[in-house]
Design an enzyme around this catalytic site. Structure first.
Site, mmCIF file in Angstrom:
data_model
loop_
_atom_site.group_PDB
_atom_site.id
_atom_site.type_symbol
_atom_site.label_atom_id
_atom_site.label_comp_id
_atom_site.label_asym_id
_atom_site.label_seq_id
_atom_site.Cartn_x
_atom_site.Cartn_y
_atom_site.Cartn_z
ATOM 1 C CE LYS A 32 4.349 -5.587 5.383
ATOM 2 N NZ LYS A 32 5.981 -5.564 6.390
ATOM 3 C CG ASN A 75 5.809 -2.278 1.946
ATOM 4 O OD1 ASN A 75 6.234 -3.014 2.851
ATOM 5 N ND2 ASN A 75 4.841 -1.064 2.445
ATOM 6 C CD GLN A 105 2.376 -9.540 9.431
ATOM 7 O OE1 GLN A 105 2.836 -9.129 10.647
ATOM 8 N NE2 GLN A 105 2.885 -9.291 8.646
ATOM 9 C CG ASP A 161 11.288 3.937 0.869
ATOM 10 O OD1 ASP A 161 11.467 4.021 2.869
ATOM 11 O OD2 ASP A 161 12.800 3.791 0.240
ATOM 12 C CB CYS A 181 9.565 -9.513 11.474
ATOM 13 S SG CYS A 181 10.316 -8.229 13.101
ATOM 14 N N GLY A 192 2.899 2.399 5.373
ATOM 15 C CA GLY A 192 3.183 2.036 6.499
ATOM 16 C C GLY A 192 3.260 4.212 7.452
ATOM 17 N NE ARG A 193 9.025 3.576 6.969
ATOM 18 C CZ ARG A 193 10.333 3.906 6.624
ATOM 19 N NH1 ARG A 193 11.670 4.052 7.403
ATOM 20 N NH2 ARG A 193 10.309 3.157 5.026
ATOM 21 C CG MET A 196 3.714 -0.367 11.054
ATOM 22 S SD MET A 196 3.985 1.000 10.461
ATOM 23 C CE MET A 196 1.779 2.313 10.425
ATOM 24 C CB ALA A 197 5.162 -4.662 15.862
HETATM 25 C C1 LIG Z 1 7.551 0.688 13.720
HETATM 26 C C2 LIG Z 1 7.167 -0.293 12.990
HETATM 27 C C3 LIG Z 1 6.318 -1.338 12.737
HETATM 28 C C4 LIG Z 1 6.351 -2.518 11.971
HETATM 29 N N1 LIG Z 1 5.403 -3.716 12.290
HETATM 30 C C5 LIG Z 1 5.955 -4.408 11.729
HETATM 31 C C6 LIG Z 1 4.945 -6.049 11.402
HETATM 32 O O1 LIG Z 1 4.121 -5.902 12.719
HETATM 33 N N2 LIG Z 1 4.828 -7.135 10.713
HETATM 34 C C7 LIG Z 1 5.241 -6.264 9.402
HETATM 35 O O2 LIG Z 1 4.720 -7.355 8.740
HETATM 36 N N3 LIG Z 1 6.004 -5.369 9.001
HETATM 37 C C8 LIG Z 1 5.957 -4.519 10.097
HETATM 38 N N4 LIG Z 1 6.613 -3.064 10.016
HETATM 39 C C9 LIG Z 1 6.735 -2.632 8.372
HETATM 40 C C10 LIG Z 1 5.541 -2.514 8.073
HETATM 41 O O3 LIG Z 1 4.593 -2.601 7.547
HETATM 42 C C11 LIG Z 1 6.284 -2.214 6.104
HETATM 43 O O4 LIG Z 1 6.686 -2.833 6.144
HETATM 44 C C12 LIG Z 1 7.869 -0.768 6.359
HETATM 45 O O5 LIG Z 1 7.888 0.282 7.351
HETATM 46 C C13 LIG Z 1 8.131 -0.423 5.000
HETATM 47 O O6 LIG Z 1 6.789 -0.037 4.671
HETATM 48 P P1 LIG Z 1 6.774 1.885 4.171
HETATM 49 O O7 LIG Z 1 8.022 2.465 3.671
HETATM 50 O O8 LIG Z 1 5.338 2.817 4.188
HETATM 51 O O9 LIG Z 1 6.277 2.515 6.130
HETATM 52 C C14 LIG Z 1 6.694 -1.842 10.789
HETATM 53 C C15 LIG Z 1 7.465 -1.062 10.446
HETATM 54 C C16 LIG Z 1 7.379 0.101 11.907
HETATM 55 C C17 LIG Z 1 7.836 1.112 11.455
#
Ligand SMILES: Cc1cc2nc3c(=O)[nH]c(=O)nc-3n(C[C@H](O)[C@H](O)[C@H](O)COP(=O)(O)O)c2cc1C
Length: 321
Positions: free
Chosen positions: A140, A201, A71, A203, A101, A225-226, A18-19
């Site tokens: 990914k 991945n 990544q 939700d 992304c 993630g979130r 997560m960036a």
């Molecule tokens: C703040 C934020 C930054 C993210 N940055 C990246 C990233 O750098 N690389 C990536 O592959 N996915 C990134 N994602 C996506 C997450 O890795 C993930 O695929 C997405 O949030 C869905 O998972 P979740 O429902 O568990 O949050 C980011 C998501 C969020 C919310």
């Protein structure tokens, strides 16, 4: 324990890249809480090649408990290969390629989810990176550009053919960004068609969701993630539920604040007080989510500009706001 390529992964619960969030301090806490695999924030291939200090800092995984994936994002196969070699020398246990992304700035440059529109380029990228490094390469991705172009099955197959050792599917298309729901049936379909591990991945909001995703899709591992924002405890809770069926009690306010304090301290040691305190505003905002009085305390958190004030707020929250 299972393997991605020849890398041992201690469990099936991964922290999402997560960036702006999953920095070194975050990754250390995720691992301490029991997470099986962590990823860096997405790293620009050109930044590594041109030795940009900011990029090198983002990719710095020194001293972290392995395994750690770096990544990369980019659009040119040769450059991605070159960047992957650098990431390997920086200690990456795995190289993960960002093909999902949705951010306009990234997509405009042909990277991230833009690659979903060009499967032959994806093939070249996986091939080039796989040739360039010894460590396992993973991909990914999202499920496609939009609902009319769902090509995750094709991309998954291409990744496997070109030597990727695992694929993560965030089961949304690019145009959905983060709206709607992840379609877990896509994860199930992908899993059925690939021999390499599939990481599901999208939700997972609580440990029970992770169990549900594995049961419904047969995926080999889950990525969270979130739901981990201000809540690294979710990794250990999920591992425990998956492995022993035990539900761990939610952390107390005091435990949450101790974790936030540790995150701040770690962050200061890596980024210095100025940056760490400012970045901690959002993290602490997440840590207090759901607590009574959270909205009010967030206003104070967002004004904290030194560590003493931030630590004082953490103590105040710990003692009941
Ligand atoms: C703040 C934020 C930054 C993210 N940055 C990246 C990233 O750098 N690389 C990536 O592959 N996915 C990134 N994602 C996506 C997450 O890795 C993930 O695929 C997405 O949030 C869905 O998972 P979740 O429902 O568990 O949050 C980011 C998501 C969020 C919310």
């Amino acid at each position: 324990m299972f393997k991605i390529g020849d890398v041992n992964i201690p469990n099936r619960v991964f922290a999402a890249p997560m960036a702006g969030v999953a920095d070194k301090a975050f990754r250390i806490l995720a691992k301490e809480c029991g997470c099986g695999l962590v990823y860096t924030e997405m790293i620009n291939d050109m930044g590594l090649i041109y030795k940009q200090a900011r990029t090198e800092k983002l990719a710095d995984i020194k001293g972290e408990m392995p395994p750690v994936a770096i990544q990369l994002f980019g659009s040119d196969p040769e450059r991605m290969g070159e960047a992957a070699q650098i990431a390997e020398t920086m200690g990456a246990d795995l190289i993960d390629l960002n093909m999902g992304c949705p951010t306009p700035k990234i997509v405009r440059n042909g990277a991230g989810a833009a690659l979903l529109n060009d499967i032959s380029r994806c093939r070249q990228i996986v091939r080039a990176v796989n040739r360039a490094v010894k460590v396992p390469v993973t991909v990914k991705m999202r499920s496609g550009w939009d609902q009319e172009h769902l090509n995750y099955m094709e991309l998954g197959g291409v990744a496997e053919q070109e030597g990727a050792k695992a694929v993560t599917l965030h089961a949304r298309d690019r145009m959905q960004f983060y709206s709607g729901h992840a379609d877990w049936s896509q994860i199930a379909r992908l899993k059925k068609n690939l021999s390499i591990p599939v990481i599901g991945n999208g939700d997972i909001t609580c440990p029970g969701d992770a169990v549900k995703m594995i049961n419904e899709t047969g995926c080999d591992a889950v990525m969270i993630g979130r739901a981990s924002l201000g809540n690294p405890f979710i990794f250990g809770q999920t591992v425990e539920l998956l492995e022993t069926g035990t539900v761990i009690d939610a952390p107390t306010v005091s435990e949450r604040m101790d974790m936030a304090k540790r995150q701040l301290t770690l962050s200061i040691s890596f980024k210095g007080e100025y940056t760490a305190v400012r970045e901690m505003r959002k993290h602490l905002g997440w840590y207090v989510k759901g607590m009574p009085g959270a909205a009010h305390i967030r206003l104070e958190i967002n004004q904290a500009s030194d560590s003493k004030t931030m630590l004082g707020l953490i103590e105040k929250i710990k003692n009941g706001l």
